[in-house]
Each structure stands twice: as C-alpha cells, then as structure tokens.
Design an enzyme around this catalytic site. Sequence first.
Site, PDB file in Angstrom:
ATOM      1  CG  MET A 166     116.051 -11.101 -68.149  1.00  0.00           C
ATOM      2  SD  MET A 166     116.359 -11.931 -69.706  1.00  0.00           S
ATOM      3  CE  MET A 166     118.053 -11.486 -70.008  1.00  0.00           C
ATOM      4  CG  HIS A 171     120.025  -5.914 -62.016  1.00  0.00           C
ATOM      5  ND1 HIS A 171     121.131  -6.714 -62.181  1.00  0.00           N
ATOM      6  CD2 HIS A 171     119.251  -6.133 -63.109  1.00  0.00           C
ATOM      7  CE1 HIS A 171     121.016  -7.408 -63.308  1.00  0.00           C
ATOM      8  NE2 HIS A 171     119.895  -7.063 -63.897  1.00  0.00           N
ATOM      9  CD  GLN A 177     119.939   5.392 -72.488  1.00  0.00           C
ATOM     10  OE1 GLN A 177     118.803   5.450 -72.016  1.00  0.00           O
ATOM     11  NE2 GLN A 177     120.171   5.473 -73.779  1.00  0.00           N
ATOM     12  CD  GLN A 206     115.525  -4.405 -72.685  1.00  0.00           C
ATOM     13  OE1 GLN A 206     115.651  -5.558 -73.066  1.00  0.00           O
ATOM     14  NE2 GLN A 206     115.853  -4.026 -71.470  1.00  0.00           N
TER      15      GLN A 206
HETATM   16  P1  AMP Z   1     118.672  -7.596 -67.262  1.00  0.00           P
HETATM   17  O1  AMP Z   1     118.479  -8.331 -65.985  1.00  0.00           O
HETATM   18  O2  AMP Z   1     120.044  -7.693 -67.828  1.00  0.00           O
HETATM   19  O3  AMP Z   1     117.569  -7.865 -68.271  1.00  0.00           O
HETATM   20  O4  AMP Z   1     118.527  -6.071 -66.882  1.00  0.00           O
HETATM   21  C1  AMP Z   1     117.395  -5.585 -66.181  1.00  0.00           C
HETATM   22  C2  AMP Z   1     117.391  -4.090 -66.295  1.00  0.00           C
HETATM   23  O5  AMP Z   1     118.603  -3.592 -65.712  1.00  0.00           O
HETATM   24  C3  AMP Z   1     117.357  -3.607 -67.751  1.00  0.00           C
HETATM   25  O6  AMP Z   1     116.496  -2.481 -67.847  1.00  0.00           O
HETATM   26  C4  AMP Z   1     118.783  -3.253 -68.014  1.00  0.00           C
HETATM   27  O7  AMP Z   1     118.936  -2.246 -68.998  1.00  0.00           O
HETATM   28  C5  AMP Z   1     119.228  -2.734 -66.652  1.00  0.00           C
HETATM   29  N1  AMP Z   1     120.679  -2.806 -66.546  1.00  0.00           N
HETATM   30  C6  AMP Z   1     121.479  -3.869 -66.849  1.00  0.00           C
HETATM   31  N2  AMP Z   1     122.775  -3.538 -66.690  1.00  0.00           N
HETATM   32  C7  AMP Z   1     122.805  -2.245 -66.284  1.00  0.00           C
HETATM   33  C8  AMP Z   1     123.845  -1.328 -65.948  1.00  0.00           C
HETATM   34  N3  AMP Z   1     125.137  -1.673 -66.014  1.00  0.00           N
HETATM   35  N4  AMP Z   1     123.498  -0.078 -65.573  1.00  0.00           N
HETATM   36  C9  AMP Z   1     122.197   0.287 -65.511  1.00  0.00           C
HETATM   37  N5  AMP Z   1     121.168  -0.530 -65.817  1.00  0.00           N
HETATM   38  C10 AMP Z   1     121.464  -1.782 -66.191  1.00  0.00           C
END
Ligand code: AMP
Length: 280
Positions: free
Chosen positions: A30, A37, A149, A154
Amino acid sequence: MRTLHTVAELRSALAQPRREGRRVGLVPTMGAFHDGHRSLMRRARDECGLVVVSLFVNPAQFNEQSDLDTYPRDERRDAMIAAEENVDLLFAPTAAEMYPQGFATTVHVGGVASGLEGTQRGPGHFDGVATIVTKLFTIVAPDVAYFGQKDAQQVSVVRQLVRDLNLPLEIVACPTVRESDGLAMSSRNALLDPSERQRAVALYGALNAAQELVSGGERSATTILAAAAAALAQASLDPDYLALVDPSTFAAVSSVDGPTLALVAARVGSVRLIDNQLLV
Ligand code: AMP
C-alpha cells in the site's frame, strides 16, 4: 523501472518476459515505503527474473474512513525507492481501475481470518485483502508473491486462499524489519508524534516480556499474557488484543507447549499498530 497505471498496460508489459520464461515475483503493497517493503523487494529481486511491485491503498480493507483518509501516500518517493531496489514494474492503479463501476464480487476467507484482526476490524477487512490479492494474482500471474511476517494473520489468510482456490503460485513470508529500538516498521509510524513514537516501542516490549517468560520455562498463557499486558500498561497502552495462538490455526492456546505466536494490537494515540513474535 516502468510505472504502470492500468491492468491492460501491466498485462502487455508482462507478456514478453513471460514468453522468455522469466520467473515473475510480486510484492503487493500500500506504499509509503520503508525498509520492511525494501526487504521484500530485495528478496524478490534475488529470486526472480522479473519483479512487480503493486502500490494500491485498497479502500475495501479499511474499516475506518479516517484511517483511509490519513494513510500516508507519496507515489513519487515510492517510485524512487522501488527504482533503487531494481524493481522492474511498479503497478499503481486508481481505485476506479481496480473497482470499476458495477464491481460486485468479494472473496471471503473463513478459518484463520475470523479472530483477532478479523474481529477487531470486522469481516470486511480480510475480505478486502483476499479480494484485492486475488485480483493482483490474476492480473500478474506471479510465480511467487512476497508478504511480511509483520502482518502474520494476513500471511495465513493469503496461504489459506491460495490453498483453497488452487492458485498456482508460491507464497514467501519475510521476517519483520524493525527500528533500532525494536518498533516494527510500519507506514503508520510516520503518523506518530514524538511522545507516541516513544510509547509505541512497548508493543515490542510486550512481546519480549512474553518471550522472556517462555525462555524461563513458563507455560501458562494467562501468566505470560499478564506480563505482556503489564509492559503495555507501563506505556499507558490498552491493547485491542493480546493473544497467544497456534500459528497454523490462529486458535488461542492456554499453554505454551510448542511454537506459539504472540500477537498484539494497540492504539497509540489515534494510530493503530500491530506486531507479533514467534515464541520459541
Ligand atoms: P503494507 O504496505 O503495509 O500493506 O505492506 C506491504 C507488505 O509489506 C505486506 O506484506 C507487509 O506485511 C509487509 N511489511 C510491512 N511492514 C513490514 C516490516 N516491518 N517488515 C517486513 N515486512 C513488512
């Protein structure tokens, strides 16, 4: 790197690489990119011949209008970061592109989607996640998709979806990337004021308190959860939930007798944060 805004453009950009037999990796996001990311993009870059990152703040998975309205957005900065990580294609569609007028289909996952985030944010949250992820998988047809993770439930919901619908791809879960004090990186961290930012690390503190007790031989979920709750209370945080679950079913456990996932969600000011840790 090319940035594409429509499904048709993306499909046509994917045709040639696919004919060449390149392994296609998808990182759904997102936006408001941080090192979490980046870690997913790097893993995809290491393992795939073509890396697609999707950037879409999916309205369907937001249960609060104010959360959707304040969600950080910066497509230009995100495009620069994705290019730095050698991403091939950035797919940044509009809401109208993903949900055109007349859109009427929802993918509903039961089981692992029902408790915790599913309860707190309502059934629409994981339905929204499952629907957009199914669309992205269908549009991109990746060989592998990368998730964090950090959003443990999710990942389980997506794995359930892939299994149940026989979707032909592999799901890779990547470890949570943290700030130097332990706070899990999140796009929403940018919304914390300095004092909230200090208190936010208590989510990590609560998970560590749970791990410490388990390392010391404690088995009782009640005792472990009380210690975790005390760590939150020290920072004046009242959790939406604090739970110990079986990582494969997300059912609550009363005793820690095997690998157990500790999960926490709490509001710090108006910003809702989540974190989790596998207790070993
Ligand atoms: P989001 O943009 O928040 O929807 O996240 C996109 C992807 O990045 C999702 O699969 C999240 O689980 C992953 N993600 C978000 N924060 C972290 C983090 N701190 N460490 C690893 N992966 C993350």
